[in-house]
Motif scaffolding. Structure first.
Motif, PDB file in Angstrom:
ATOM      1  N   ALA A 173      66.334   2.004 -27.583  1.00  0.00           N
ATOM      2  CA  ALA A 173      66.253   0.541 -27.690  1.00  0.00           C
ATOM      3  C   ALA A 173      64.799   0.107 -27.602  1.00  0.00           C
ATOM      4  CB  ALA A 173      67.072  -0.120 -26.590  1.00  0.00           C
ATOM      5  N   GLN A 174      64.497  -0.968 -28.311  1.00  0.00           N
ATOM      6  CA  GLN A 174      63.155  -1.529 -28.279  1.00  0.00           C
ATOM      7  C   GLN A 174      63.262  -3.010 -27.993  1.00  0.00           C
ATOM      8  OE1 GLN A 174      60.838  -0.790 -31.775  1.00  0.00           O
ATOM      9  NE2 GLN A 174      59.129  -2.047 -31.092  1.00  0.00           N
ATOM     10  N   ALA A 175      62.533  -3.478 -26.983  1.00  0.00           N
ATOM     11  CA  ALA A 175      62.473  -4.895 -26.646  1.00  0.00           C
ATOM     12  C   ALA A 175      60.997  -5.250 -26.501  1.00  0.00           C
ATOM     13  CB  ALA A 175      63.237  -5.191 -25.367  1.00  0.00           C
ATOM     14  N   GLY A 176      60.454  -5.898 -27.502  1.00  0.00           N
ATOM     15  CA  GLY A 176      59.017  -6.198 -27.495  1.00  0.00           C
ATOM     16  C   GLY A 176      58.221  -4.910 -27.595  1.00  0.00           C
ATOM     17  N   ASP A 177      57.330  -4.705 -26.617  1.00  0.00           N
ATOM     18  CA  ASP A 177      56.509  -3.494 -26.588  1.00  0.00           C
ATOM     19  C   ASP A 177      57.151  -2.365 -25.790  1.00  0.00           C
ATOM     20  OD1 ASP A 177      54.594  -4.761 -28.087  1.00  0.00           O
ATOM     21  OD2 ASP A 177      53.438  -5.440 -26.344  1.00  0.00           O
ATOM     22  N   ILE A 178      58.338  -2.604 -25.243  1.00  0.00           N
ATOM     23  CA  ILE A 178      58.987  -1.611 -24.390  1.00  0.00           C
ATOM     24  C   ILE A 178      59.995  -0.812 -25.194  1.00  0.00           C
ATOM     25  CG2 ILE A 178      60.419  -1.263 -22.350  1.00  0.00           C
ATOM     26  CD1 ILE A 178      59.291  -3.931 -21.300  1.00  0.00           C
ATOM     27  N   ASN A 179      59.822   0.508 -25.216  1.00  0.00           N
ATOM     28  CA  ASN A 179      60.768   1.422 -25.867  1.00  0.00           C
ATOM     29  C   ASN A 179      61.487   2.222 -24.796  1.00  0.00           C
ATOM     30  OD1 ASN A 179      60.170   0.780 -28.553  1.00  0.00           O
ATOM     31  ND2 ASN A 179      58.353   2.075 -28.508  1.00  0.00           N
ATOM     32  N   THR A 180      62.790   2.336 -24.912  1.00  0.00           N
ATOM     33  CA  THR A 180      63.597   3.096 -23.965  1.00  0.00           C
ATOM     34  C   THR A 180      64.419   4.114 -24.737  1.00  0.00           C
ATOM     35  OG1 THR A 180      63.780   1.150 -22.556  1.00  0.00           O
ATOM     36  CG2 THR A 180      65.322   2.927 -22.137  1.00  0.00           C
ATOM     37  N   LYS A 181      64.468   5.350 -24.214  1.00  0.00           N
ATOM     38  CA  LYS A 181      65.293   6.387 -24.847  1.00  0.00           C
ATOM     39  C   LYS A 181      66.027   7.142 -23.747  1.00  0.00           C
ATOM     40  CE  LYS A 181      65.164  10.110 -28.236  1.00  0.00           C
ATOM     41  NZ  LYS A 181      64.332  10.890 -29.151  1.00  0.00           N
ATOM     42  N   VAL A 182      67.345   7.171 -23.830  1.00  0.00           N
ATOM     43  CA  VAL A 182      68.190   7.860 -22.858  1.00  0.00           C
ATOM     44  C   VAL A 182      68.946   8.961 -23.584  1.00  0.00           C
ATOM     45  CG1 VAL A 182      70.111   7.617 -21.248  1.00  0.00           C
ATOM     46  CG2 VAL A 182      68.455   5.760 -21.482  1.00  0.00           C
ATOM     47  N   LYS A 183      68.972  10.164 -22.991  1.00  0.00           N
ATOM     48  CA  LYS A 183      69.705  11.287 -23.587  1.00  0.00           C
ATOM     49  C   LYS A 183      70.658  11.854 -22.547  1.00  0.00           C
ATOM     50  CE  LYS A 183      68.017  13.593 -26.629  1.00  0.00           C
ATOM     51  NZ  LYS A 183      67.230  14.312 -27.573  1.00  0.00           N
ATOM     52  N   VAL A 184      71.889  12.157 -22.970  1.00  0.00           N
ATOM     53  CA  VAL A 184      72.899  12.743 -22.096  1.00  0.00           C
ATOM     54  C   VAL A 184      73.526  13.924 -22.823  1.00  0.00           C
ATOM     55  CG1 VAL A 184      75.096  12.364 -20.907  1.00  0.00           C
ATOM     56  CG2 VAL A 184      73.418  10.516 -21.014  1.00  0.00           C
ATOM     57  N   LYS A 185      73.646  15.054 -22.131  1.00  0.00           N
ATOM     58  CA  LYS A 185      74.391  16.211 -22.639  1.00  0.00           C
ATOM     59  C   LYS A 185      75.425  16.572 -21.590  1.00  0.00           C
ATOM     60  CE  LYS A 185      70.764  18.285 -25.460  1.00  0.00           C
ATOM     61  NZ  LYS A 185      70.080  19.526 -25.843  1.00  0.00           N
ATOM     62  N   ASP A 186      76.651  16.916 -22.031  1.00  0.00           N
ATOM     63  CA  ASP A 186      77.705  17.230 -21.064  1.00  0.00           C
ATOM     64  C   ASP A 186      78.929  17.761 -21.798  1.00  0.00           C
ATOM     65  OD1 ASP A 186      79.029  17.476 -18.638  1.00  0.00           O
ATOM     66  OD2 ASP A 186      78.658  15.398 -18.037  1.00  0.00           O
ATOM     67  N   CYS A 187      79.963  18.082 -21.012  1.00  0.00           N
ATOM     68  CA  CYS A 187      81.281  18.428 -21.541  1.00  0.00           C
ATOM     69  C   CYS A 187      82.029  17.129 -21.849  1.00  0.00           C
ATOM     70  CB  CYS A 187      82.080  19.214 -20.510  1.00  0.00           C
ATOM     71  SG  CYS A 187      81.296  20.736 -19.950  1.00  0.00           S
ATOM     72  N   ALA A 188      82.955  17.185 -22.779  1.00  0.00           N
ATOM     73  CA  ALA A 188      83.758  16.013 -23.117  1.00  0.00           C
ATOM     74  C   ALA A 188      85.192  16.450 -23.384  1.00  0.00           C
ATOM     75  CB  ALA A 188      83.188  15.312 -24.344  1.00  0.00           C
ATOM     76  N   PRO A 189      86.194  15.643 -22.950  1.00  0.00           N
ATOM     77  CA  PRO A 189      87.585  16.005 -23.191  1.00  0.00           C
ATOM     78  C   PRO A 189      87.960  15.905 -24.662  1.00  0.00           C
ATOM     79  CG  PRO A 189      87.437  13.860 -22.150  1.00  0.00           C
ATOM     80  CD  PRO A 189      86.056  14.417 -22.180  1.00  0.00           C
ATOM     81  N   ALA A 190      87.416  14.935 -25.334  1.00  0.00           N
ATOM     82  CA  ALA A 190      87.607  14.754 -26.778  1.00  0.00           C
ATOM     83  C   ALA A 190      86.361  14.034 -27.241  1.00  0.00           C
ATOM     84  CB  ALA A 190      88.848  13.920 -27.062  1.00  0.00           C
ATOM     85  N   CYS A 191      86.014  14.196 -28.464  1.00  0.00           N
ATOM     86  CA  CYS A 191      84.737  13.626 -28.881  1.00  0.00           C
ATOM     87  C   CYS A 191      84.716  13.427 -30.379  1.00  0.00           C
ATOM     88  CB  CYS A 191      83.626  14.574 -28.454  1.00  0.00           C
ATOM     89  SG  CYS A 191      81.979  13.895 -28.574  1.00  0.00           S
ATOM     90  N   GLN A 192      84.032  12.386 -30.800  1.00  0.00           N
ATOM     91  CA  GLN A 192      83.788  12.136 -32.209  1.00  0.00           C
ATOM     92  C   GLN A 192      82.292  11.922 -32.390  1.00  0.00           C
ATOM     93  OE1 GLN A 192      86.158   8.672 -33.145  1.00  0.00           O
ATOM     94  NE2 GLN A 192      87.818   9.944 -33.902  1.00  0.00           N
ATOM     95  N   SER A 193      81.760  12.399 -33.480  1.00  0.00           N
ATOM     96  CA  SER A 193      80.366  12.122 -33.789  1.00  0.00           C
ATOM     97  C   SER A 193      80.289  10.690 -34.291  1.00  0.00           C
ATOM     98  CB  SER A 193      79.848  13.102 -34.836  1.00  0.00           C
ATOM     99  OG  SER A 193      79.815  14.406 -34.291  1.00  0.00           O
TER     100      SER A 193
END
Length: 200
Positions: A54-74
């Motif tokens: 996400a970008q808000a003005g001059d601030i950029n934020t990046k969050v990454k999560v890796k884990d197991c999932a019971p069901a998942c869709q790309s």
């Protein structure tokens, strides 16, 4: 015949005892430099990698999560100022590497900048629909527009009235999500959708 049955039963015994293992990490910098291997609980049959930018003005934020999932869709959703992607796989430690950056696919949708929603966004990867959502935020109804993958649009029926999301509509034609001017709250919608897909 008895030998075939014995081999079949042994195969079931060995495969039933195998648990999936996935890489696990949560990074607020967007880089999973210290990921660990995790044995997934019973019923968790996928490894996933999710990224929110996400970008808000001059601030950029990046969050990454890796884990197991019971069901998942790309899935993928891009609002021009924020992008949420989640990719899945179903073999041991298959989420070690980040998925490649999606390439533009020729689809175009409107997105909002400030109070105007007439900016045009080039969609990429699996983003084959345009999306328009209305969210209750701070006592007002605000709108967000952009590109989304079909799986997000298919899930919109169960997302209504969740996390203050008042309405979500998707369409398939280029620039089909309209260009009228509205205010926006893109971070709130993206966080709501990401938490919905990660927890369901």
């Amino acid at each position: 015949m008895d030998l075939q049955i014995s081999v079949f039963l042994l195969f079931i015994l060995f495969t039933a005892g195998h648990s999936l293992s996935c890489y696990e990490c949560m990074s607020l910098t967007g880089s999973c430099a210290s990921q660990t291997v995790k044995t997934c609980p019973i019923g968790y049959s996928h490894c996933m990698t999710s990224t929110a930018v996400a970008q808000a003005g001059d601030i950029n934020t990046k969050v990454k999560v890796k884990d197991c999932a019971p069901a998942c869709q790309s899935v993928s959703m891009n609002t021009g100022v924020s992008k949420v992607t989640s990719s899945c796989c179903d073999t041991d430690q298959c989420n070690a590497r980040d998925p490649p950056d999606p390439v533009p696919n020729g689809k175009k949708c409107f997105y909002c900048e400030g109070k105007s929603c007439s900016s045009i966004l080039s969609c990429s990867g699996t983003e084959d629909h345009c999306i328009k959502a209305t969210v209750a935020y701070g006592g007002q109804s605000v709108s967000v527009k952009g590109c989304a993958s079909k799986s997000i649009c298919d899930a919109t029926a169960s997302i209504h009235n969740v996390h203050n999301i008042e309405s979500i509509t998707c369409c398939e034609g280029n620039l089909c999500n309209g260009a009228q001017s509205v205010s926006q709250s893109f971070l709130f919608l993206c966080c709501s959708l990401l938490s919905y897909f990660l927890l369901h």
